[in-house]
Design a protein around this motif. Sequence first.
Motif, mmCIF file in Angstrom:
data_model
loop_
_atom_site.group_PDB
_atom_site.id
_atom_site.type_symbol
_atom_site.label_atom_id
_atom_site.label_comp_id
_atom_site.label_asym_id
_atom_site.label_seq_id
_atom_site.Cartn_x
_atom_site.Cartn_y
_atom_site.Cartn_z
ATOM 1 N N UNK A 267 2.540 -0.894 -8.275
ATOM 2 C CA UNK A 267 1.233 -0.746 -7.637
ATOM 3 C C UNK A 267 0.828 -1.967 -6.805
ATOM 4 N N UNK A 268 1.071 -3.161 -7.326
ATOM 5 C CA UNK A 268 0.520 -4.359 -6.688
ATOM 6 C C UNK A 268 0.918 -4.517 -5.216
ATOM 7 N N UNK A 269 2.218 -4.451 -4.902
ATOM 8 C CA UNK A 269 2.571 -4.605 -3.490
ATOM 9 C C UNK A 269 2.055 -3.458 -2.618
ATOM 10 N N UNK A 270 1.915 -2.275 -3.209
ATOM 11 C CA UNK A 270 1.369 -1.152 -2.436
ATOM 12 C C UNK A 270 -0.078 -1.435 -2.054
ATOM 13 N N UNK A 271 -0.813 -2.036 -2.988
ATOM 14 C CA UNK A 271 -2.206 -2.392 -2.694
ATOM 15 C C UNK A 271 -2.254 -3.454 -1.600
ATOM 16 N N UNK A 272 -1.386 -4.431 -1.712
ATOM 17 C CA UNK A 272 -1.322 -5.450 -0.660
ATOM 18 C C UNK A 272 -1.057 -4.820 0.695
ATOM 19 N N UNK A 273 -0.084 -3.925 0.711
ATOM 20 C CA UNK A 273 0.305 -3.310 1.981
ATOM 21 C C UNK A 273 -0.870 -2.557 2.601
#
Length: 436
Positions: A267-273
């Motif tokens: 989830x974390x990198x998807x949120x960043x993206x």
Amino acid sequence: MYALVDGNNFYVSCERVFRPSLNGRPVVVLSNNDGCAIARSNEAKDLGIKMAAPWFGIKHLEQEAGLVALSANFTLYGDMSDRMMSLAAGLGPTQEIYSIDESFIGLQGVRGDLMKRARTVRERILQWVGIPCCIGIAQTKTLAKLANHIAKTAERKPGSYPSELTQVCNLATLPAQDLEDVLRATEVGAVWGVGPRIDKQLQEEGVRTVLDLARLDPATIRRRWGVTLERTVRELQGQACIELDDAPGPKQQIACTRSFGKPMHELAPLIEAVSEFAGRAAEKLRSQKSLATELLVFMHTSPYRPGPQLSRSVVVPLRRPTDDTLALAQAAADGMRYMYVPGYRFIKAGVILVDLQSADVLQRELDLETPAEDEPKRNRSQLMGAMDAINGRYGKGTVHAASTGKVGPKRVWGMKQERRTPQYTTRLEDVPVARA
DNA sequence: TCTGGGGTCCTAGGACCC
DNA sequence: TCTGGGGTCCTAGGACCC
């Protein structure tokens, strides 16, 4: 009367301006992520490379045929486009910039020898900007597009059309019999507005050439295919149905979407993206002075890969219409948290701002807003103005929302761009140096 | 036995473009 | 290992209105 000025193999031609050694060689420019070919030199076309051919499928031609592949450098192409457009504008009184490499010119009231004028503009673009282009002239936009196609094809494949139609092609002055011959020699799929779907249906009806299509009855076309194709047919018959739009309004939707360099499952990198995508979209939104009332976030797995597939999207309503990077990044992150499910390899995500309205007509909230409550909002819009100014001066992403994570080429979801060329015309450090 | 007519707005999906 | 991104317009069908 219209002209269409269109750069040949535009992205490749831009690269060749700064690397003349690429002339005469097969060259392709790759899409974001170095995924597939989005521009091809004539030599690359001759190797049989199709539009949007995936890179991994043609990579072997590097060794076998000397193919050169470059990552897309949109900053460069945008700047070269501006230069080309300003010269193309000299052809007539009005101009519609239709895409990065083509513009329609309205020719009403232009006197003198049109062919001569067009050849002069073509030469000037070639000499001053370095981009080869072709010009099509005709009574309607659809015919001008066709004329351009003929000018290009005649240049690329000698013998396919009469040689006087190369580079600059004026269908309006062609004798009727010659025009018929030209339309008969052109496949119906080459017509502006006939895509793969309609092409197939027309073929099944025995409509193979542009002449076949131009001879059909508009009313019949309308019943079977609708008004869009009817307009196309009328335009082929010389009846102008599509006007020149030299002052397009603000965009109705603004998107920022990307494939990832490698699949994401956490989830974390998807949120960043998506926070970053929202920020980029917000910049575009502010530059056209619009506000968004809703934001759509989506993500999906790769349809090309085996394994469980998932495609999700969610519309996040905004409390009030906004162009604020932080509010939009927050909304995108909320949307991602809401729709995320573990256990999938997501290859692409994006943010689309929809339901846009003008920033000038912002409706305020009834009775809820006192001047005191207005204060932080004013500060926020000053903050956005400062952000845009800093990023404009020092480069994209110099300041950004913290939720996008650390900016840089190392981020896990970043794009693959292994063959990027320098920003020759827009970064001082990248400007080529001439030696005596 | 039997239940109007005319209109707008919104949305999703499909087609197209470069 | 590996397949782009950003738009537009049109239509059909449903909801809703009087």
